[in-house]
Structures are given as C-alpha cells and as structure tokens.
Write a protein that holds these residues in place. Structure first.
Motif, PDB file in Angstrom:
ATOM      1  N   GLY A 194      -5.434   8.145   9.473  1.00  0.00           N
ATOM      2  CA  GLY A 194      -4.156   7.451  10.051  1.00  0.00           C
ATOM      3  C   GLY A 194      -3.727   6.344  10.452  1.00  0.00           C
TER       4      GLY A 194
ATOM      5  N   ASP B  72     -11.541   6.560   0.272  1.00  0.00           N
ATOM      6  CA  ASP B  72     -10.906   7.082   0.916  1.00  0.00           C
ATOM      7  C   ASP B  72     -11.953   8.216   1.484  1.00  0.00           C
ATOM      8  OD1 ASP B  72      -8.492   7.244   0.943  1.00  0.00           O
ATOM      9  OD2 ASP B  72      -7.578   7.835  -0.756  1.00  0.00           O
TER      10      ASP B  72
ATOM     11  N   PRO C 211       4.817   7.686  10.094  1.00  0.00           N
ATOM     12  CA  PRO C 211       5.399   7.224   8.272  1.00  0.00           C
ATOM     13  C   PRO C 211       6.836   7.458   8.776  1.00  0.00           C
ATOM     14  CG  PRO C 211       3.122   8.077   8.147  1.00  0.00           C
ATOM     15  CD  PRO C 211       3.149   8.927   9.342  1.00  0.00           C
TER      16      PRO C 211
ATOM     17  N   SER D  80       0.895  -1.051   0.633  1.00  0.00           N
ATOM     18  CA  SER D  80       0.249  -0.343  -0.110  1.00  0.00           C
ATOM     19  C   SER D  80       0.539   1.199  -0.471  1.00  0.00           C
ATOM     20  CB  SER D  80      -0.857   0.302   1.396  1.00  0.00           C
ATOM     21  OG  SER D  80      -2.076   0.799   1.216  1.00  0.00           O
ATOM     22  N   HIS D  81       0.493   1.813  -0.725  1.00  0.00           N
ATOM     23  CA  HIS D  81       0.661   3.431  -1.208  1.00  0.00           C
ATOM     24  C   HIS D  81       0.932   4.026   0.658  1.00  0.00           C
ATOM     25  CE1 HIS D  81       1.345   7.822  -2.053  1.00  0.00           C
ATOM     26  NE2 HIS D  81       2.759   7.306  -2.143  1.00  0.00           N
ATOM     27  N   VAL D  82       2.194   4.823   1.235  1.00  0.00           N
ATOM     28  CA  VAL D  82       1.627   5.668   1.925  1.00  0.00           C
ATOM     29  C   VAL D  82       1.765   7.462   2.130  1.00  0.00           C
ATOM     30  CG1 VAL D  82       2.167   6.295   4.540  1.00  0.00           C
ATOM     31  CG2 VAL D  82       2.737   4.211   3.452  1.00  0.00           C
ATOM     32  N   GLU D  83       2.561   7.797   1.542  1.00  0.00           N
ATOM     33  CA  GLU D  83       3.282   9.364   0.896  1.00  0.00           C
ATOM     34  C   GLU D  83       4.388   9.330   0.585  1.00  0.00           C
ATOM     35  OE1 GLU D  83       3.310  11.092   4.895  1.00  0.00           O
ATOM     36  OE2 GLU D  83       5.013  10.449   4.618  1.00  0.00           O
TER      37      GLU D  83
ATOM     38  N   TRP E 137       8.494  -1.683   5.885  1.00  0.00           N
ATOM     39  CA  TRP E 137       8.237   0.397   5.040  1.00  0.00           C
ATOM     40  C   TRP E 137       9.418   0.330   4.065  1.00  0.00           C
ATOM     41  CZ3 TRP E 137       4.168   3.076   6.701  1.00  0.00           C
ATOM     42  CH2 TRP E 137       3.856   2.498   8.084  1.00  0.00           C
TER      43      TRP E 137
ATOM     44  N   TRP F 134      -3.130   1.327   4.072  1.00  0.00           N
ATOM     45  CA  TRP F 134      -3.234   2.535   4.782  1.00  0.00           C
ATOM     46  C   TRP F 134      -4.527   3.444   4.323  1.00  0.00           C
ATOM     47  CZ3 TRP F 134      -0.187   3.835   8.434  1.00  0.00           C
ATOM     48  CH2 TRP F 134      -0.620   5.705   8.312  1.00  0.00           C
ATOM     49  N   ASP F 135      -4.695   4.013   5.032  1.00  0.00           N
ATOM     50  CA  ASP F 135      -5.923   5.175   5.123  1.00  0.00           C
ATOM     51  C   ASP F 135      -5.625   5.811   5.724  1.00  0.00           C
ATOM     52  OD1 ASP F 135      -8.049   6.332   6.139  1.00  0.00           O
ATOM     53  OD2 ASP F 135      -9.599   5.093   7.195  1.00  0.00           O
ATOM     54  N   GLU F 136      -5.283   7.090   4.550  1.00  0.00           N
ATOM     55  CA  GLU F 136      -4.712   8.825   5.176  1.00  0.00           C
ATOM     56  C   GLU F 136      -5.727   9.170   5.866  1.00  0.00           C
ATOM     57  OE1 GLU F 136      -2.304  11.919   2.420  1.00  0.00           O
ATOM     58  OE2 GLU F 136      -3.654  10.717   1.414  1.00  0.00           O
ATOM     59  N   ARG F 137      -6.848   9.375   5.557  1.00  0.00           N
ATOM     60  CA  ARG F 137      -7.371  10.115   6.131  1.00  0.00           C
ATOM     61  C   ARG F 137      -7.802  10.041   8.131  1.00  0.00           C
ATOM     62  NH1 ARG F 137     -13.855  12.303   3.491  1.00  0.00           N
ATOM     63  NH2 ARG F 137     -12.471  13.230   2.048  1.00  0.00           N
TER      64      ARG F 137
END
Length: 196
Positions: A71, A125, A92, A12-15, A31, A66-69
């Motif tokens: 965290g 998202d 991260p 999964s992409h994180v940032e 990571w 990864w659920d960015e919203r």
C-alpha cells in the motif's frame, strides 16, 4: 494528452482504471483515470511532495511504482540527489489527502546506490524487491527491501541478447510472468526473460 501535467515521466497502474503519473517539472503526482477507448487521461487528483523533497529543474521525479501489497508508492528522483522515496498513507480514493508519510529508502553498505542517475523503478510484487533503472550507467540493479544488492543486469552490447546499447532507457516494469520490460525514449521496447 494528460491535462495539468507539464513534464510527465513515469506511470504506474494502481487499480481498475486509476493510474499515477510523476511530473518532473514540479515533483507532483497526478492521479488519472484511463478507460478503454479514452483518447486522453482524465484528471482525478494531485499529490504534492513536501517542500523538503525539492529538486533541481529537470532532475526531479522520474519513475513511480505502486506497491499494492504494501500500500505504498515508490518514486525515484533522477539525480542531485539520486534517491528512492516511499510514500505511505495514500488512498487511491483520496490521493490528495494531507498527512502522507514520505521516507527515503537507502541501500545498505557497499556499493550503495548503483548508477549515476535513476530513470525508473519497479517492484517485484511477490518479494518486494526493487529494480532500479539507470540510463546513464546502462544497468538495472535489484535490491531487497532491506537494502541488500541482489544482482545487476548490464544493458550493454553483447549482454543478455543485446546487439546494441539500450539508448536512453526511461521506463521499466515486470510482467506477471516475471519478464522484464524496458522502454527507451527513441520508442524502442525491450523484453528480457530469465535464462536469456
């Protein structure tokens, strides 16, 4: 190549150039950094799940999202037990920090968790809904974050434009246009869009 991982399963992409990869062999999360032009993933850090989240050989962590919203990192355990884990407190820039919180997400009421295994998952998202992929049961089940079953996408011949069953579905993600993408281990790539 991904140095340090014995059995990588989900990504999964994180940032930026940072990704997280699940390793089924020992239930660790790697990571890694992958930049354009790289020919191998560059290790950044490793997160190990607490001992209470042990697993049977080749039945551990399959997919991650990864659920960015919110965290948090969501992960699925394939079977025995099938489960969805939510990891909070991961940063991260310091993903190997101590004190992460791990909880098990469960659907509410009947019919519970659909599918005889869990191959992967992804998060929508905007809504936070979870889409869970089951290879053995050939389906995708969508749940609200509160645990309510919202819908099922069968991956069977004659359904949703498929002429054959999706063989060994292993990965799932949503694009920014809400198109659903599924990859299968024999190197097949499927795209589904609303109304088709």
């Amino acid at each position: 190549p991904m140095p340090g991982a014995a059995d990588p399963e989900g990504i999964s992409h994180v940032e930026g150039d940072l990704f997280v990869v699940s390793d089924e062999s020992d239930n660790r999360l790697h990571w890694v950094r992958i930049r354009p032009g790289d020919t191998a993933a560059r290790p950044h850090a490793v997160t190990r799940l607490p001992p209470r989240f042990g697993h049977l050989h080749n039945l551990g962590l399959e997919g991650v999202s990864w659920d960015e919203r919110r965290g948090e990192l969501l992960a699925v355990n394939e079977k025995w037990p099938r489960r969805v884990l939510a990891l909070r407190g991961l940063a991260p820039d310091a993903p190997d920090q101590a004190g992460i919180g791990v909880t098990e997400w469960r659907p509410k009421g009947w019919p519970g968790l659909l599918g005889s295994d869990l191959s992967s998952l992804t998060v929508h998202d905007a809504s936070g809904n979870l889409l869970l992929l089951s290879d053995e049961s050939a389906l995708v089940a969508e749940y609200s974050r509160q645990g309510r079953l919202l819908g099922v996408l069968p991956l069977a011949p004659g359904q949703h434009g498929l002429t054959r069953e999706v063989p060994q579905a292993e990965g799932i993600t949503l694009g920014p246009d809400d198109r659903l993408y599924i990859v299968s281990e024999p190197n097949l790539f499927y795209r589904f869009k609303r109304g088709h």
